[in-house]
Design a protein around this motif. Structure first.
Motif, PDB file in Angstrom:
ATOM      1  N   ARG A  62       2.340   1.763  -3.390  1.00  0.00           N
ATOM      2  CA  ARG A  62       1.349   2.224  -4.361  1.00  0.00           C
ATOM      3  C   ARG A  62       1.088   3.725  -4.171  1.00  0.00           C
ATOM      4  NH1 ARG A  62      -1.755  -0.896  -7.442  1.00  0.00           N
ATOM      5  NH2 ARG A  62      -3.644   0.289  -6.964  1.00  0.00           N
ATOM      6  N   SER A 101      -8.305  -0.417   2.063  1.00  0.00           N
ATOM      7  CA  SER A 101      -7.904  -1.185   0.891  1.00  0.00           C
ATOM      8  C   SER A 101      -7.725  -2.656   1.255  1.00  0.00           C
ATOM      9  CB  SER A 101      -6.576  -0.672   0.333  1.00  0.00           C
ATOM     10  OG  SER A 101      -6.710   0.633  -0.144  1.00  0.00           O
ATOM     11  N   TRP A 134      -1.995  -4.475  -9.280  1.00  0.00           N
ATOM     12  CA  TRP A 134      -3.454  -4.546  -9.168  1.00  0.00           C
ATOM     13  C   TRP A 134      -3.862  -5.981  -9.425  1.00  0.00           C
ATOM     14  CZ3 TRP A 134      -5.249   0.836 -10.247  1.00  0.00           C
ATOM     15  CH2 TRP A 134      -6.531   1.079  -9.747  1.00  0.00           C
ATOM     16  N   MET A 157       0.838  -1.205   0.000  1.00  0.00           N
ATOM     17  CA  MET A 157       0.000   0.000   0.000  1.00  0.00           C
ATOM     18  C   MET A 157       0.869   1.250   0.000  1.00  0.00           C
ATOM     19  SD  MET A 157      -1.518   2.719   1.645  1.00  0.00           S
ATOM     20  CE  MET A 157      -0.731   2.436   3.192  1.00  0.00           C
ATOM     21  N   TYR A 202      -3.149  -5.276  -4.949  1.00  0.00           N
ATOM     22  CA  TYR A 202      -4.316  -4.501  -4.517  1.00  0.00           C
ATOM     23  C   TYR A 202      -5.564  -5.138  -5.106  1.00  0.00           C
ATOM     24  CZ  TYR A 202      -7.571  -0.521  -4.462  1.00  0.00           C
ATOM     25  OH  TYR A 202      -8.663   0.307  -4.298  1.00  0.00           O
ATOM     26  N   PHE A 261      -6.052  -6.271   0.161  1.00  0.00           N
ATOM     27  CA  PHE A 261      -4.918  -6.824  -0.569  1.00  0.00           C
ATOM     28  C   PHE A 261      -4.944  -8.338  -0.453  1.00  0.00           C
ATOM     29  CE2 PHE A 261      -3.846  -2.583   0.758  1.00  0.00           C
ATOM     30  CZ  PHE A 261      -3.258  -2.037  -0.360  1.00  0.00           C
TER      31      PHE A 261
END
Length: 122
Positions: free
Chosen positions: A38, A106, A54, A35, A117, A108
């Motif tokens: 990203r 988020s 992704w 994360m 992700y 994962f």
């Protein structure tokens, strides 16, 4: 960007922190590390990295990077699972940019042994 601090906020240099993930020299060990990398990819406009990290089943054709966005700060608020020996994790964060804040939880997962992700809830 060699000696600059990494945008992810860990205090390390970009090259040794998220830059090593962006270049492919290292893979993220945890969901939180992915994360953070990203977020840094948004900050340095690395759309290729965002798309590579992704989940295949949710990957868009574009990461939606706006080259005029200026990212200011990342706050990791909470993590659930996502550790070295786990296959799923959630990271809640606030990403501050000029003009606003993105607040997201988020999800994962590991795909082919790598953290990716999956999706997020704002």
């Amino acid at each position: 960007m060699n000696n600059k601090l990494c945008p992810c906020g860990t205090g390390g240099s970009y090259v040794e922190c998220c830059g090593a993930l962006h270049s492919g020299a290292r893979k993220a060990a945890t969901a939180e590390q992915l994360m953070r990398s990203r977020y840094s990819a948004f900050a340095v406009h690395d759309e290729d990295y965002l798309l590579r990290t992704w989940a295949t089943r949710h990957r868009p054709s574009s990461a939606g990077i706006d080259s005029t966005d200026r990212w200011l700060k990342l706050e990791v608020l909470a993590t659930e699972n996502g550790g070295l020996l786990q296959n799923e994790g959630v990271v809640e964060f606030r990403a501050h940019y000029v003009g606003g804040v993105v607040h997201e939880r988020s999800k994962f997962v590991r795909e082919n042994g790598q953290w990716v992700y999956l999706e997020g809830q704002e």
